[in-house]
Design an enzyme around this catalytic site. Structure first.
Site, PDB file in Angstrom:
ATOM      1  CE  LYS A  49     -13.541  -2.916   1.073  1.00 15.01           C
ATOM      2  NZ  LYS A  49     -12.159  -3.075   1.870  1.00 15.01           N
TER       3      LYS A  49
ATOM      4  CE  LYS B 263      -4.425  -1.772   1.587  1.00 19.58           C
ATOM      5  NZ  LYS B 263      -5.554  -1.583   2.271  1.00 19.58           N
TER       6      LYS B 263
ATOM      7  CE  LYS C 144      -6.309  -7.617  -1.689  1.00 14.28           C
ATOM      8  NZ  LYS C 144      -6.786  -7.604  -0.267  1.00 14.28           N
TER       9      LYS C 144
HETATM   10  N1  AQP Z   1      -9.550 -10.521  -2.896  1.00 15.71           N
HETATM   11  C1  AQP Z   1      -9.884 -11.034  -1.926  1.00 15.71           C
HETATM   12  N2  AQP Z   1     -10.246 -12.408  -1.815  1.00 15.71           N
HETATM   13  C2  AQP Z   1     -10.531 -12.936  -0.803  1.00 15.71           C
HETATM   14  N3  AQP Z   1     -10.845 -12.420   0.559  1.00 15.71           N
HETATM   15  C3  AQP Z   1     -10.689 -11.020   0.542  1.00 15.71           C
HETATM   16  N4  AQP Z   1     -10.887  -9.921   1.388  1.00 15.71           N
HETATM   17  C4  AQP Z   1     -10.328  -8.705   0.750  1.00 15.71           C
HETATM   18  N5  AQP Z   1      -9.917  -8.996  -0.361  1.00 15.71           N
HETATM   19  C5  AQP Z   1      -9.926 -10.321  -0.628  1.00 15.71           C
HETATM   20  C6  AQP Z   1     -11.081 -10.249   2.828  1.00 15.71           C
HETATM   21  O1  AQP Z   1     -12.267  -9.346   3.039  1.00 15.71           O
HETATM   22  C7  AQP Z   1     -11.915  -8.884   4.502  1.00 15.71           C
HETATM   23  C8  AQP Z   1     -12.001  -7.469   4.551  1.00 15.71           C
HETATM   24  O2  AQP Z   1     -10.888  -6.686   3.878  1.00 15.71           O
HETATM   25  P1  AQP Z   1     -10.676  -5.364   4.286  1.00 15.71           P
HETATM   26  O3  AQP Z   1     -11.727  -4.484   3.686  1.00 15.71           O
HETATM   27  O4  AQP Z   1     -10.431  -5.099   5.635  1.00 15.71           O
HETATM   28  O5  AQP Z   1      -9.126  -5.070   3.698  1.00 15.71           O
HETATM   29  P2  AQP Z   1      -8.379  -5.604   2.374  1.00 15.71           P
HETATM   30  O6  AQP Z   1      -8.153  -7.008   2.579  1.00 15.71           O
HETATM   31  O7  AQP Z   1      -7.383  -4.541   2.330  1.00 15.71           O
HETATM   32  O8  AQP Z   1      -9.534  -5.340   1.251  1.00 15.71           O
HETATM   33  P3  AQP Z   1      -9.650  -4.771  -0.083  1.00 15.71           P
HETATM   34  O9  AQP Z   1     -10.888  -5.140  -0.705  1.00 15.71           O
HETATM   35  O10 AQP Z   1      -8.316  -5.146  -0.805  1.00 15.71           O
HETATM   36  O11 AQP Z   1      -9.630  -3.278   0.250  1.00 15.71           O
HETATM   37  P4  AQP Z   1      -8.592  -2.158  -0.075  1.00 15.71           P
HETATM   38  O12 AQP Z   1      -8.525  -2.047  -1.639  1.00 15.71           O
HETATM   39  O13 AQP Z   1      -9.276  -1.019   0.680  1.00 15.71           O
HETATM   40  O14 AQP Z   1      -6.957  -2.719   0.582  1.00 15.71           O
HETATM   41  C9  AQP Z   1     -10.824  -9.428   4.963  1.00 15.71           C
HETATM   42  O15 AQP Z   1     -11.161 -10.800   5.621  1.00 15.71           O
HETATM   43  C10 AQP Z   1      -9.965  -9.795   3.706  1.00 15.71           C
HETATM   44  O16 AQP Z   1      -9.209 -10.967   3.947  1.00 15.71           O
END
Ligand code: AQP
Length: 332
Positions: A197, A111, A194
Site C-alpha cells: 500500500k 519499514k 512485495k
Molecule cells: N503483496 C502481498 N501479497 C500477499 N498478501 C499480502 N498482504 C499484504 N501485502 C501482500 C496481506 O494482506 C494482509 C493485510 O496486510 P496489512 O495491511 O496488515 O499490512 P502489510 O502486510 O504491511 O500490507 P501492505 O499492503 O504492505 O501495507 P503497508 O504498505 O501499509 O505496509 C496480511 O494478511 C498480509 O499478509
C-alpha cells in the site's frame, strides 16, 4: 473449537495483494469457522496518518471486506480501536516479550529502514499488539499472506511465554494459514519487491478501487522481460516479474500455476497481459463497484462496525479479565 482472526491496516490503497493473499481466502472460511475480521486502525498509527483519511480508509477496508463477500451477519467485523482490551492485553504481553525476539522482525527492519533510531516505539512493538489481537480471541487460526508468517510465529512464542510463566494452557498457539496460489504478490514494477500500500509508485499495485481502464493500463505497463513465456514453472525461476504475473493470473482464475502457464507457454507477454487484464477487471471490477456503493452509505458501514465491536467485546473482555487475574492484577 476453531476460531479465525485476521485483519488489515486501514492505510489506504487496498490492493490486489491484500485481496489474493488475505481477504479472498477468508470467504470460504466463514462457512466453516467462527470468524473475526478486524480493521487494525491502531496498527495504522505506527506510521504518520492524516486523521480524516484514516477514518475514510477504515470505512473503505470495511466496505472491501463486505464487497469481497464477507457476511457481516455471520462474521464479526470491527475496528480495533473500538475494543480497548487489545491495548490492555498488549501491555501484559509486552512485559513477557524479550527485546531479542522483536529485534529479529524483518518487517520492522524494512519499514524503519536506515533511520532506525528515529522509528517509533509503536512500529517496533507492533508485533506484540498483533499477538494481543489474536490471543484476545483465543484464535486458533490466522489466515494471512506470507509476509505475516514471522509475526504469527512470534504470537505463538508469546502465547507460549505466557502459558509457561503462569504454568497453564491459557492461550492456544495460533496456526498461520497461508494458502492460495498468490501468497506473496509482488510489485508490478519490480518482481523482487512485495506489492504494498505504501509503495510510492502508483503503477506498482492494482488497487481494489481502480477502474477497469486503470487496471488494464497498469497491467500493460507491468514490467516484464523480453523472452516469451516458458512451458514449465521451473523455467520461471529467474524471471520474477513473469512468475508474479502467472501467479496472479492463476489465483484470479482459480487455476494451478502449471495450468495457468500451460495456456500461454511459448507466447509473448502481450497476449498474456490481455487475458490477465480481462480476469482482473472481471474480479476486481465487481468488488470495486460494490465498494463504491457501500462507501456511499457511511451510516451502514458504521452500524456494521458498531455491532461488530459489541460482539468482539463480548469475547475479548472476559479473556482480558482472566489474563489480568492470572497475571496477579487486583480487580477489587
Ligand atoms: N503483496 C502481498 N501479497 C500477499 N498478501 C499480502 N498482504 C499484504 N501485502 C501482500 C496481506 O494482506 C494482509 C493485510 O496486510 P496489512 O495491511 O496488515 O499490512 P502489510 O502486510 O504491511 O500490507 P501492505 O499492503 O504492505 O501495507 P503497508 O504498505 O501499509 O505496509 C496480511 O494478511 C498480509 O499478509
Amino acid at each position: 473449537m476453531n476460531r479465525i482472526f485476521s485483519g488489515i491496516q486501514p492505510t489506504g490503497n487496498l490492493h490486489l495483494g491484500n485481496y489474493l493473499g488475505a481477504i479472498r481466502n477468508w470467504i470460504d472460511l466463514q462457512n466453516e469457522f467462527e470468524c473475526i475480521f478486524c480493521i487494525v486502525d491502531l496498527h495504522a498509527l505506527t506510521q504518520p496518518q492524516d486523521p480524516a483519511e484514516l477514518r475514510g480508509s477504515t470505512r473503505e477496508v470495511t466496505a472491501a471486506y463486505i464487497a469481497a463477500g464477507i457476511d457481516p451477519e455471520r462474521c464479526t467485523i470491527f475496528n480495533q480501536s473500538m475494543v480497548s482490551a487489545h491495548t490492555e492485553l498488549a501491555w501484559l504481553l509486552s512485559c513477557l516479550t524479550p527485546i531479542g525476539w522483536l529485534n529479529r522482525m524483518t518487517q520492522f527492519k524494512e519499514k524503519a529502514g536506515k533511520h532506525r533510531e528515529m522509528a517509533g516505539l509503536g512500529l517496533y512493538a507492533y508485533p506484540v499488539l498483533m499477538a494481543a489481537d489474536i490471543l484476545l480471541y483465543k484464535a486458533t487460526h490466522v489466515p494471512v499472506g506470507e509476509d505475516q508468517k514471522q509475526h504469527i510465529e512470534l504470537a505463538r512464542d508469546i502465547a507460549g511465554a505466557f502459558n509457561r510463566r503462569y504454568e497453564r494452557d491459557f492461550f492456544p498457539l495460533p496456526e498461520p494459514q497461508i494458502f492460495g496460489t498468490a501468497t506473496r504478490v509482488m510489485s508490478l514494477r519490480d518482481g523482487t519487491k512485495k506489492m504494498s500500500k505504501s509503495d510510492s509508485s502508483d503503477y506498482s499495485r492494482i488497487n481494489l478501487t481502480d477502474s477497469g481502464e486503470m487496471i488494464a493500463l497498469k497491467i500493460r505497463r507491468a514490467k516484464t522481460d523480453p523472452e516469451p513465456l516458458p512451458s514449465t514453472i521451473a523455467d520461471l525461476e529467474h524471471r520474477p516479474e513473469a512468475d508474479n504475473l502467472i501467479g496472479i493470473y492463476a489465483a484470479l482464475c482459480g487455476l494451478s500455476r502449471e495450468d495457468a502457464l500451460g495456456k500461454f507457454a511459448g507466447r509473448n507477454f502481450s497476449a498474456f497481459k490481455e487475458a490477465l487484464s480481462e480476469a482482473a477487471v472481471e474480479v476486481l471490477g465487481r468488488i470495486g463497484d460494490h465498494m463504491r456503493r457501500l462507501m456511499a452509505e457511511p451510516g451502514y458501514i458504521d452500524g456494521v462496525l458498531r455491532c461488530g465491536a459489541e460482539r468482539a467485546r463480548a469475547i475479548a473482555e472476559p479473556v482480558l479479565r482472566e489474563a489480568q487475574q492470572i497475571s496477579g492484577l487486583l480487580r477489587p
